[in-house]
Design a protein around this motif. Structure first.
Motif, short mmCIF file in Angstrom:
data_model
loop_
_atom_site.label_atom_id
_atom_site.label_comp_id
_atom_site.label_asym_id
_atom_site.label_seq_id
_atom_site.Cartn_x
_atom_site.Cartn_y
_atom_site.Cartn_z
N ARG A 62 5.58 -0.18 -3.93
CA ARG A 62 5.69 0.36 -2.56
C ARG A 62 6.30 1.76 -2.57
NH1 ARG A 62 4.94 -3.54 1.72
NH2 ARG A 62 4.57 -5.58 0.81
N HIS A 63 7.24 2.00 -3.48
CA HIS A 63 7.84 3.33 -3.59
C HIS A 63 6.76 4.35 -3.96
CE1 HIS A 63 11.58 5.67 -5.32
NE2 HIS A 63 10.99 6.32 -4.34
N LEU A 64 5.91 4.01 -4.91
CA LEU A 64 4.83 4.91 -5.32
C LEU A 64 3.81 5.09 -4.20
CD1 LEU A 64 4.23 3.71 -8.99
CD2 LEU A 64 5.43 5.80 -8.25
N LEU A 65 3.50 4.02 -3.49
CA LEU A 65 2.55 4.13 -2.37
C LEU A 65 3.10 5.06 -1.29
CD1 LEU A 65 1.34 0.42 -2.08
CD2 LEU A 65 -0.04 2.41 -2.77
N LEU A 66 4.38 4.92 -0.99
CA LEU A 66 4.99 5.80 0.01
C LEU A 66 4.91 7.25 -0.44
CD1 LEU A 66 6.56 6.16 2.65
CD2 LEU A 66 8.67 5.81 1.33
N TRP A 67 5.24 7.50 -1.68
CA TRP A 67 5.19 8.86 -2.23
C TRP A 67 3.77 9.42 -2.10
CZ3 TRP A 67 5.77 10.01 -8.14
CH2 TRP A 67 5.99 11.38 -8.35
N SER A 68 2.79 8.61 -2.48
CA SER A 68 1.39 9.03 -2.41
C SER A 68 0.98 9.38 -0.98
CB SER A 68 0.51 7.90 -2.96
OG SER A 68 -0.84 8.15 -2.75
N ALA A 69 1.53 8.65 -0.01
CA ALA A 69 1.18 8.89 1.39
C ALA A 69 1.90 10.10 1.98
CB ALA A 69 1.47 7.64 2.22
N ILE A 70 3.09 10.39 1.49
CA ILE A 70 3.87 11.52 2.02
C ILE A 70 3.40 12.86 1.42
CG2 ILE A 70 6.16 12.59 2.07
CD1 ILE A 70 7.34 9.83 2.47
N LEU A 71 2.91 12.84 0.20
CA LEU A 71 2.52 14.09 -0.46
C LEU A 71 1.52 14.94 0.34
CD1 LEU A 71 2.47 13.05 -4.21
CD2 LEU A 71 3.99 14.73 -3.11
N PRO A 72 0.48 14.36 0.97
CA PRO A 72 -0.42 15.21 1.77
C PRO A 72 0.30 15.89 2.94
CG PRO A 72 -1.50 13.15 1.24
CD PRO A 72 -0.06 13.00 0.83
N LEU A 96 6.41 0.21 3.58
CA LEU A 96 7.53 -0.47 2.94
C LEU A 96 7.75 -1.89 3.44
CD1 LEU A 96 10.10 2.46 2.76
CD2 LEU A 96 8.57 1.62 0.96
N LEU A 97 7.40 -2.17 4.68
CA LEU A 97 7.73 -3.47 5.26
C LEU A 97 6.51 -4.33 5.60
CD1 LEU A 97 10.62 -2.27 7.63
CD2 LEU A 97 10.77 -3.05 5.24
N GLY A 98 5.32 -3.76 5.52
CA GLY A 98 4.11 -4.51 5.85
C GLY A 98 3.71 -5.48 4.76
N ALA A 99 2.96 -6.50 5.14
CA ALA A 99 2.37 -7.42 4.17
C ALA A 99 1.37 -6.64 3.31
CB ALA A 99 1.68 -8.57 4.89
N ALA A 101 -1.72 -7.00 2.47
CA ALA A 101 -3.04 -6.79 3.09
C ALA A 101 -2.95 -5.74 4.20
CB ALA A 101 -3.59 -8.10 3.64
N GLU A 102 -1.85 -5.74 4.94
CA GLU A 102 -1.66 -4.74 6.00
C GLU A 102 -1.50 -3.35 5.41
OE1 GLU A 102 1.81 -6.45 7.78
OE2 GLU A 102 0.66 -7.59 9.25
N VAL A 103 -0.78 -3.25 4.30
CA VAL A 103 -0.59 -1.96 3.64
C VAL A 103 -1.93 -1.43 3.15
CG1 VAL A 103 0.51 -0.75 1.69
CG2 VAL A 103 1.79 -2.51 2.96
N GLU A 104 -2.71 -2.28 2.51
CA GLU A 104 -4.00 -1.84 2.00
C GLU A 104 -4.93 -1.42 3.14
OE1 GLU A 104 -3.84 -4.27 -2.21
OE2 GLU A 104 -5.06 -5.12 -0.59
N SER A 105 -4.89 -2.12 4.24
CA SER A 105 -5.67 -1.74 5.41
C SER A 105 -5.19 -0.41 5.98
CB SER A 105 -5.58 -2.84 6.47
OG SER A 105 -6.28 -2.48 7.62
N PHE A 106 -3.87 -0.24 6.04
CA PHE A 106 -3.27 1.01 6.53
C PHE A 106 -3.75 2.20 5.71
CE2 PHE A 106 0.46 3.95 6.65
CZ PHE A 106 0.51 4.18 8.01
N PHE A 107 -3.85 2.04 4.40
CA PHE A 107 -4.27 3.14 3.52
C PHE A 107 -5.72 3.54 3.74
CE2 PHE A 107 -0.26 3.14 1.60
CZ PHE A 107 -0.17 4.23 0.74
#
Length: 159
Positions: A62-72, A96-99, A101-107
């Motif tokens: 989740r830390h890496l996913l957050l970083w990947s999303a903030i970089l743009p 950070l707090l989503g399930a 499946a929700e995180v993957e959908s969000f992306f």
């Protein structure tokens, strides 16, 4: 005149991965990204909660996913513009707090830096299928940019 009081609360082995600090009593995510007019890394910060810190501390994926999303957002700030803090803060809870499946959908609906995740060891095929958690199952804190060069070369051949 008093300066900014900063205490590092959490950082990973790779100093580029965003760290959590307490700055003047407030919890803050801090990252170096993009570049200023002198090509030095820019420093960006955004407020986070104790719940966010707990996940960042315990969950590399989740830390890496957050970083990947903030970089743009950091790239969009350019050499001197401000980080769109509202947009950055809006990433925190869903990632950070989503399930999972929700995180993957969000992306599917946001811009994110796939190359960053590839460098951290993500499985490219699973990333391409939107299976982010499975793709990052073997991710590490240490970046391997040869993986990104291979990813870029393979994408070039596929065009």
């Amino acid at each position: 005149m008093l300066g900014v009081m900063t205490e590092v609360l959490f950082s990973r082995e790779n100093g580029w991965i965003p760290r959590v600090i307490r700055e003047n009593g407030e919890l803050v995510l801090e990252l170096g990204a993009g570049a200023d007019a002198n090509r030095d890394p820019r420093r960006f910060t955004l407020p986070i909660s104790e719940a966010h810190l707990a996940v960042i501390r315990s969950d590399l994926v989740r830390h890496l996913l957050l970083w990947s999303a903030i970089l743009p957002l950091c790239a969009a700030a350019g050499i001197r513009g401000p980080l769109d803090e509202r947009a950055a803060v809006a990433l925190l809870d869903p990632i950070l707090l989503g399930a999972p499946a929700e995180v993957e959908s969000f992306f599917q609906d946001i811009r994110w830096d796939v190359r960053r995740l590839v460098a951290q060891g993500a499985d490219v095929e699973l990333l391409g299928r939107g299976r982010l958690f499975a793709a990052l199952g073997s991710a590490t804190e240490r970046a391997d940019w040869s993986l990104v060069r291979e990813y870029d070369a393979n994408r070039g051949r596929a065009r």
